[in-house]
Design a protein around this motif. Structure first.
Motif, PDB file in Angstrom:
ATOM      1  N   HIS A  27       0.938  -1.170  -0.130  1.00 31.59           N
ATOM      2  CA  HIS A  27       0.141   0.123  -0.049  1.00 31.59           C
ATOM      3  C   HIS A  27       0.960   1.345  -0.030  1.00 31.59           C
ATOM      4  O   HIS A  27       0.770   2.103  -0.767  1.00 31.59           O
ATOM      5  CB  HIS A  27      -0.915  -0.001   1.245  1.00 31.59           C
ATOM      6  CG  HIS A  27      -1.652   1.320   1.798  1.00 31.59           C
ATOM      7  ND1 HIS A  27      -2.692   1.618   1.016  1.00 31.59           N
ATOM      8  CD2 HIS A  27      -1.380   2.224   2.725  1.00 31.59           C
ATOM      9  CE1 HIS A  27      -3.203   2.622   1.573  1.00 31.59           C
ATOM     10  NE2 HIS A  27      -2.152   3.318   2.744  1.00 31.59           N
ATOM     11  N   HIS A  39      -3.317   1.036  -4.670  1.00 30.46           N
ATOM     12  CA  HIS A  39      -3.188   1.554  -3.184  1.00 30.46           C
ATOM     13  C   HIS A  39      -4.272   1.213  -2.464  1.00 30.46           C
ATOM     14  O   HIS A  39      -4.154   0.885  -1.127  1.00 30.46           O
ATOM     15  CB  HIS A  39      -2.814   3.150  -3.544  1.00 30.46           C
ATOM     16  CG  HIS A  39      -2.730   3.770  -2.224  1.00 30.46           C
ATOM     17  ND1 HIS A  39      -1.586   3.705  -1.327  1.00 30.46           N
ATOM     18  CD2 HIS A  39      -3.509   4.875  -1.579  1.00 30.46           C
ATOM     19  CE1 HIS A  39      -1.615   4.592  -0.482  1.00 30.46           C
ATOM     20  NE2 HIS A  39      -2.753   5.403  -0.307  1.00 30.46           N
ATOM     21  N   TYR A  46      -5.039  -4.899   4.064  1.00 27.79           N
ATOM     22  CA  TYR A  46      -4.360  -4.980   5.191  1.00 27.79           C
ATOM     23  C   TYR A  46      -5.286  -4.245   6.527  1.00 27.79           C
ATOM     24  O   TYR A  46      -4.883  -4.881   7.510  1.00 27.79           O
ATOM     25  CB  TYR A  46      -3.075  -3.950   5.147  1.00 27.79           C
ATOM     26  CG  TYR A  46      -3.194  -2.395   5.507  1.00 27.79           C
ATOM     27  CD1 TYR A  46      -3.341  -1.918   6.645  1.00 27.79           C
ATOM     28  CD2 TYR A  46      -3.130  -1.468   4.455  1.00 27.79           C
ATOM     29  CE1 TYR A  46      -3.443  -0.836   6.956  1.00 27.79           C
ATOM     30  CE2 TYR A  46      -3.271  -0.368   4.644  1.00 27.79           C
ATOM     31  CZ  TYR A  46      -3.264   0.321   5.962  1.00 27.79           C
ATOM     32  OH  TYR A  46      -3.489   1.540   6.295  1.00 27.79           O
TER      33      TYR A  46
HETATM   34 FE   LIG Z   1      -2.692   4.845   4.014  1.00 31.75          FE
END
Ligand SMILES: [Fe+2]
Length: 145
Positions: A27, A39, A46
């Motif tokens: 990311h 991204h 995550y």
């Molecule tokens: Fe971020």
């Protein structure tokens, strides 16, 4: 001496931690024309995985064992390879997809060990993790088509 379930619960925690860190690393460092798409995709992954770390550790505590909490212990226990290189966006997505197979194997092993000890709370949780990783795999696979 930890039971097989406790040992596996520690591996599951460390695998989640290593996977979370890898997805956040991607990311942060992803580049290219499709930057924003990747991204955001890596953030979705995550954030969901990071959200499980505390619960995974506290499940170990409720089995009356200590949770691994240092980088060294996480690295020792994790089955997810660390990533130091900055990869292309597609390679990043491919690595995260491949790692899900390792995660799913560790989660399923923990599921079966929990069932054999009649720990249905933990086996239910592992079934939920299996679902969550199937969803991550779907998003990563679809991005790579
Ligand atoms: Fe971020």
């Amino acid at each position: 001496m930890d039971s097989a379930l406790i040992q596996q619960a520690k591996v599951v925690l460390a695998n989640h931690f290593a996977y979370y860190l890898k997805a956040q690393n991607f990311h942060w460092n992803v580049e290219g024309a499709d930057f924003l798409e990747y991204h955001d995709l890596f953030a979705k992954v995550y954030e969901e995985v990071y959200g499980q770390i505390d619960k995974l550790a506290e499940e170990i505590r409720s089995m009356d064992a200590y949770a691994p909490g240092s980088l060294m212990r996480m690295a020792q226990l994790s089955q997810i390879a660390d990533e130091n290189a900055v990869l292309s966006p597609r390679e990043m997505a491919q690595r995260l997809l491949t790692d899900i197979e390792i995660l799913q194997r560790s989660v399923m092993e923990a599921y079966h060990l929990a069932e054999s000890e009649m720990n249905h709370g933990y086996s239910n949780y592992m079934a939920e993790r299996q679902d969550a990783f199937a969803k991550h795999a779907w998003m990563l696979r679809s991005t790579l088509k």
